[in-house]
Design a protein around this motif. Structure first.
Motif, PDB file in Angstrom:
ATOM      1  N   HIS A  70      -2.875 -45.721  37.769  1.00 59.41           N
ATOM      2  CA  HIS A  70      -1.644 -44.934  37.792  1.00 59.41           C
ATOM      3  C   HIS A  70      -1.170 -44.787  36.354  1.00 59.41           C
ATOM      4  O   HIS A  70      -1.429 -45.647  35.506  1.00 59.41           O
ATOM      5  CB  HIS A  70      -0.556 -45.614  38.625  1.00 59.41           C
ATOM      6  CG  HIS A  70      -0.922 -45.820  40.063  1.00 59.41           C
ATOM      7  ND1 HIS A  70      -0.909 -44.804  40.989  1.00 59.41           N
ATOM      8  CD2 HIS A  70      -1.322 -46.935  40.737  1.00 59.41           C
ATOM      9  CE1 HIS A  70      -1.271 -45.275  42.159  1.00 59.41           C
ATOM     10  NE2 HIS A  70      -1.535 -46.564  42.038  1.00 59.41           N
ATOM     11  N   ARG A 122      -9.019 -36.642  36.940  1.00 63.31           N
ATOM     12  CA  ARG A 122      -8.520 -37.312  38.138  1.00 63.31           C
ATOM     13  C   ARG A 122      -9.591 -38.163  38.825  1.00 63.31           C
ATOM     14  O   ARG A 122      -9.593 -38.306  40.049  1.00 63.31           O
ATOM     15  CB  ARG A 122      -7.941 -36.291  39.139  1.00 63.31           C
ATOM     16  CG  ARG A 122      -6.816 -35.427  38.572  1.00 63.31           C
ATOM     17  CD  ARG A 122      -5.650 -36.299  38.134  1.00 63.31           C
ATOM     18  NE  ARG A 122      -4.453 -35.534  37.840  1.00 63.31           N
ATOM     19  CZ  ARG A 122      -4.039 -35.199  36.612  1.00 63.31           C
ATOM     20  NH1 ARG A 122      -4.762 -35.569  35.554  1.00 63.31           N
ATOM     21  NH2 ARG A 122      -2.928 -34.536  36.421  1.00 63.31           N
ATOM     22  N   ASP A 123     -10.476 -38.728  38.034  1.00 66.49           N
ATOM     23  CA  ASP A 123     -11.457 -39.668  38.562  1.00 66.49           C
ATOM     24  C   ASP A 123     -10.826 -41.051  38.475  1.00 66.49           C
ATOM     25  O   ASP A 123     -11.130 -41.854  37.601  1.00 66.49           O
ATOM     26  CB  ASP A 123     -12.748 -39.590  37.737  1.00 66.49           C
ATOM     27  CG  ASP A 123     -13.862 -40.448  38.310  1.00 66.49           C
ATOM     28  OD1 ASP A 123     -13.619 -41.152  39.311  1.00 66.49           O
ATOM     29  OD2 ASP A 123     -14.978 -40.427  37.744  1.00 66.49           O
ATOM     30  N   TRP A 124      -9.925 -41.338  39.406  1.00 68.74           N
ATOM     31  CA  TRP A 124      -9.063 -42.507  39.302  1.00 68.74           C
ATOM     32  C   TRP A 124      -9.837 -43.816  39.344  1.00 68.74           C
ATOM     33  O   TRP A 124      -9.472 -44.786  38.693  1.00 68.74           O
ATOM     34  CB  TRP A 124      -8.017 -42.478  40.410  1.00 68.74           C
ATOM     35  CG  TRP A 124      -7.132 -41.277  40.400  1.00 68.74           C
ATOM     36  CD1 TRP A 124      -6.912 -40.421  41.429  1.00 68.74           C
ATOM     37  CD2 TRP A 124      -6.334 -40.782  39.309  1.00 68.74           C
ATOM     38  NE1 TRP A 124      -6.042 -39.429  41.065  1.00 68.74           N
ATOM     39  CE2 TRP A 124      -5.673 -39.630  39.768  1.00 68.74           C
ATOM     40  CE3 TRP A 124      -6.135 -41.196  37.984  1.00 68.74           C
ATOM     41  CZ2 TRP A 124      -4.811 -38.884  38.957  1.00 68.74           C
ATOM     42  CZ3 TRP A 124      -5.282 -40.455  37.171  1.00 68.74           C
ATOM     43  CH2 TRP A 124      -4.629 -39.331  37.656  1.00 68.74           C
ATOM     44  N   THR A 146      -2.903 -34.856  31.203  1.00 74.32           N
ATOM     45  CA  THR A 146      -2.374 -34.061  32.308  1.00 74.32           C
ATOM     46  C   THR A 146      -2.372 -32.602  31.872  1.00 74.32           C
ATOM     47  O   THR A 146      -2.380 -32.319  30.662  1.00 74.32           O
ATOM     48  CB  THR A 146      -0.942 -34.537  32.665  1.00 74.32           C
ATOM     49  OG1 THR A 146      -0.559 -33.974  33.925  1.00 74.32           O
ATOM     50  CG2 THR A 146       0.067 -34.136  31.604  1.00 74.32           C
TER      51      THR A 146
END
Length: 372
Positions: free
Chosen positions: A26, A315-317, A366
């Protein structure tokens, strides 16, 4: 009984492995991000003659990157938290001021230039400056840099369109693909802000790069294209991670392709962490060079750190969390009521402003949305 204990221990290990491999990245809390921005703002604001942190870098290029990556981080933060927008604009204006005067600008001036327009030709300097100008215009629609942004964008577009390989020199005789991706990201942002036609050229460049600027064996971007001064140079981890961060701004499909191939050919997944190599198939342990830093069995800190920004951007968390663990393992927080920055874990060493700016940029990646 012993067998049962071993099985229980193995099950516990597998459970811990699964737990730590779970996609839990996060963005850091806004309060921590503000403190990190406060640290970088102080570095930017401190006069050049008094800035021991920047002086310790001993390199105008690294000082430039400290200014530019701080700006990109501030812009990310303003997208994540609109209440930070005014501060981000102010901090960015300070950073641009440092870019336009003093040691950074002087280091990239050509003393043999016959006219002022040719006094700086380095795409490394001009690309980052133009992207910073665009960031300020995004943060402050009344930016005083509009005219400079327009003229510099036009110049970069004209030169890139006519250059061999559609790539410009960073230094005389030295052409690097990563530095050119920054200039292209700056042209895309100019189009987003003004409606200028440069975005079409950015797409043309991406198509050209797929055909002419990639390694046939892997499909990955070359570090250097072939020129009359030097042969083409193979893809390198630190350069690929850097390029993907800026491809993301103007050619997101190409960025996603390069990220997948970078992961496939350069990384090793250890479950709870992932490490990236500087060169494909290399197991070298050495001091490396200025771009790779020290190499341990071929793995490179910059290659891994830039991959962290790539993972956050795309967004490859799960992978972002693995890479964040690597960074956390080697660093420790140094906190005051107003600032937060890092030191090196296990030894009493500080982390440079450049590393702080790179990390803040990576962990806040972002999209930059323009509100007309």
């Amino acid at each position: 009984m012993k067998r049962k204990k071993r099985l229980l221990f193995l099950a516990l290990l597998l459970g811990l492995w699964a737990l730590f491999s779970w996609p839990t990245y996060h963005y850091p809390p806004p309060s921590d991000l503000r403190k990190k921005a406060n640290y970088l703002e102080r570095i930017i604001r401190t006069p050049e003659s008094e800035s021991t942190e920047l002086a310790a870098l001993g390199n105008a290029e690294w000082s430039l990157f400290s200014m530019s990556y701080s700006t990109y981080a501030f812009t990310n933060m303003a997208q994540l938290d609109t209440s930070f927008r005014a501060e981000a604009a102010h901090y960015t204006q300070l950073a641009i001021g440092r870019m336009l005067t003093g040691g950074i600008a002087q280091a990239f001036r050509n003393p043999d230039a016959l006219v002022e327009a040719d006094s700086v030709t380095s795409v490394l300097y001009l690309g980052h400056l133009n992207l910073m100008l665009g960031c300020h215009r995004l943060l402050d629609p009344a930016s005083p840099y509009k005219a400079l942004h327009d003229s510099l964008s036009a110049s970069l577009h004209r030169r890139l369109a006519t250059a061999p390989n559609h790539c410009l020199e960073s230094y005389p005789g030295g052409v690097w693909v990563p530095d050119n991706t920054v200039a292209l990201a700056s042209l895309q942002l100019h189009s987003d802000l003004t409606g200028s036609p440069y975005r079409a050229f950015c797409q043309q460049w991406a198509a050209y790069a797929r055909q002419h600027l990639t390694d046939p064996a892997t499909g990955l971007l070359l570090s250097k294209p072939r020129t009359r001064h030097h042969a083409a140079e193979e893809p390198r981890g630190s350069h690929l991670g850097w390029s993907i961060n800026f491809l993301y701004r103007f050619a997101p499909a190409l960025a996603a392709e390069q990220y997948r191939l970078y992961q496939q050919h350069f990384s090793t997944n250890f479950g709870v962490i992932r490490l990236y190599r500087e060169r494909r198939g290399s197991y070298e342990t050495s001091e490396g060079d200025v771009d790779s830093g020290p190499l341990i069995l071929g793995y490179s800190i910059p290659a891994t750190a830039f991959a962290f920004g790539n993972a956050v951007a795309l967004r490859d968390w799960r992978n972002a969390q693995r890479l964040r663990r690597v960074i956390r393992f080697g660093s420790r927080e140094v906190a005051t009521p107003q600032e937060l920055h890092y030191g090196v874990r296990f030894v009493d060493l500080s982390v440079s402003p450049l590393a702080e700016a790179l990390l803040l940029h990576a962990e806040t990646m972002t999209p930059w949305r323009v509100i007309h």
